[in-house]
Design a protein around this motif. Structure first.
Motif, PDB file in Angstrom:
ATOM      1  N   THR A   5       0.845  -1.183   0.000  1.00  0.00           N
ATOM      2  CA  THR A   5       0.000   0.000   0.000  1.00  0.00           C
ATOM      3  C   THR A   5       0.882   1.234   0.000  1.00  0.00           C
ATOM      4  OG1 THR A   5      -1.597  -1.222   1.303  1.00  0.00           O
ATOM      5  CG2 THR A   5      -1.904   1.159   1.148  1.00  0.00           C
ATOM      6  N   CYS A   7       1.784   5.227   0.162  1.00  0.00           N
ATOM      7  CA  CYS A   7       1.387   6.440   0.856  1.00  0.00           C
ATOM      8  C   CYS A   7       0.473   7.277  -0.045  1.00  0.00           C
ATOM      9  CB  CYS A   7       2.638   7.228   1.217  1.00  0.00           C
ATOM     10  SG  CYS A   7       2.342   8.913   1.693  1.00  0.00           S
ATOM     11  N   LYS A   8      -0.620   7.727   0.535  1.00  0.00           N
ATOM     12  CA  LYS A   8      -1.587   8.461  -0.269  1.00  0.00           C
ATOM     13  C   LYS A   8      -1.179   9.924  -0.485  1.00  0.00           C
ATOM     14  CE  LYS A   8      -5.489   6.382  -1.662  1.00  0.00           C
ATOM     15  NZ  LYS A   8      -5.343   5.047  -1.174  1.00  0.00           N
ATOM     16  N   VAL A   9      -0.128  10.316   0.168  1.00  0.00           N
ATOM     17  CA  VAL A   9       0.311  11.700   0.013  1.00  0.00           C
ATOM     18  C   VAL A   9       1.313  11.840  -1.120  1.00  0.00           C
ATOM     19  CG1 VAL A   9       1.418  13.644   1.170  1.00  0.00           C
ATOM     20  CG2 VAL A   9      -0.157  12.192   2.432  1.00  0.00           C
ATOM     21  N   ASN A  11       2.504   9.006  -2.848  1.00  0.00           N
ATOM     22  CA  ASN A  11       2.320   7.893  -3.785  1.00  0.00           C
ATOM     23  C   ASN A  11       3.625   7.269  -4.250  1.00  0.00           C
ATOM     24  OD1 ASN A  11      -0.545   7.392  -4.224  1.00  0.00           O
ATOM     25  ND2 ASN A  11      -0.598   9.512  -4.909  1.00  0.00           N
ATOM     26  N   MET A  15       3.412   2.607   2.708  1.00  0.00           N
ATOM     27  CA  MET A  15       2.787   3.221   3.877  1.00  0.00           C
ATOM     28  C   MET A  15       3.398   2.683   5.161  1.00  0.00           C
ATOM     29  SD  MET A  15      -0.769   1.251   4.636  1.00  0.00           S
ATOM     30  CE  MET A  15      -0.738   1.831   6.310  1.00  0.00           C
ATOM     31  N   ASN A  18      -1.348   4.940   9.345  1.00  0.00           N
ATOM     32  CA  ASN A  18      -2.600   5.501   8.873  1.00  0.00           C
ATOM     33  C   ASN A  18      -2.827   6.811   9.608  1.00  0.00           C
ATOM     34  OD1 ASN A  18      -3.350   2.298   8.516  1.00  0.00           O
ATOM     35  ND2 ASN A  18      -4.279   3.642   7.002  1.00  0.00           N
ATOM     36  N   ILE A  24      -6.071   7.697   5.986  1.00  0.00           N
ATOM     37  CA  ILE A  24      -5.353   7.376   4.765  1.00  0.00           C
ATOM     38  C   ILE A  24      -3.953   6.875   5.089  1.00  0.00           C
ATOM     39  CG2 ILE A  24      -6.639   9.076   3.387  1.00  0.00           C
ATOM     40  CD1 ILE A  24      -4.033  10.796   3.428  1.00  0.00           C
ATOM     41  N   CYS A  64      -1.944  13.067   8.484  1.00  0.00           N
ATOM     42  CA  CYS A  64      -1.430  13.469   7.179  1.00  0.00           C
ATOM     43  C   CYS A  64      -1.313  14.997   7.159  1.00  0.00           C
ATOM     44  CB  CYS A  64      -2.369  12.975   6.086  1.00  0.00           C
ATOM     45  SG  CYS A  64      -3.992  13.739   6.083  1.00  0.00           S
TER      46      CYS A  64
END
Ligand SMILES: [Zn+2]
Ligand SMILES: [Zn+2]
Length: 74
Positions: A5, A7-9, A11, A15, A18, A24, A64
Motif C-alpha cells: 500500500t 502512501c496516499k500523500v 504515492n 505506507m 494511517n 489514509i 497526514c
C-alpha cells in the motif's frame, strides 16, 4: 508480488501509518506527528480521579499533512 500500500500523500513510498484523523495511508516521510498535551486546568475532579504519578496526559497523533493543516489541534 505482494501489493504494497502506497502512501496516499506522495504515492511513492510504502505506507507506514494511517492518518489518525482520516485514516489514509501515510509513509514515514509524509506523516506529521502531533503531540497533544492535555492538561486538566484547575483539577476539577479533585479527590475523585487523581493520578498518583503526576504525568501530563500526552497524546500522540500521526496525521497526514492535510489533516495537520485542517484540524485545529492547538
Ligand atoms: Zn508519503
Ligand atoms: Zn488525514
Amino acid at each position: 508480488m505482494a501489493e504494497a500500500t502506497l502512501c496516499k500523500v506522495c504515492n511513492k513510498n510504502e505506507m507506514a501509518f494511517n492518518c489518525n484523523e482520516c485514516g489514509i495511508p501515510l509513509c514515514d516521510i509524509c506523516k506529521k506527528e502531533v503531540t497533544l498535551e492535555e492538561q486538566t486546568p484547575g483539577a476539577k475532579v479533585k479527590g475523585d480521579v487523581t493520578m498518583s504519578t503526576l504525568r501530563p496526559a500526552k497524546r500522540k497523533l500521526k496525521v497526514c499533512p492535510k489533516c495537520m493543516a485542517e484540524a485545529d489541534f492547538f
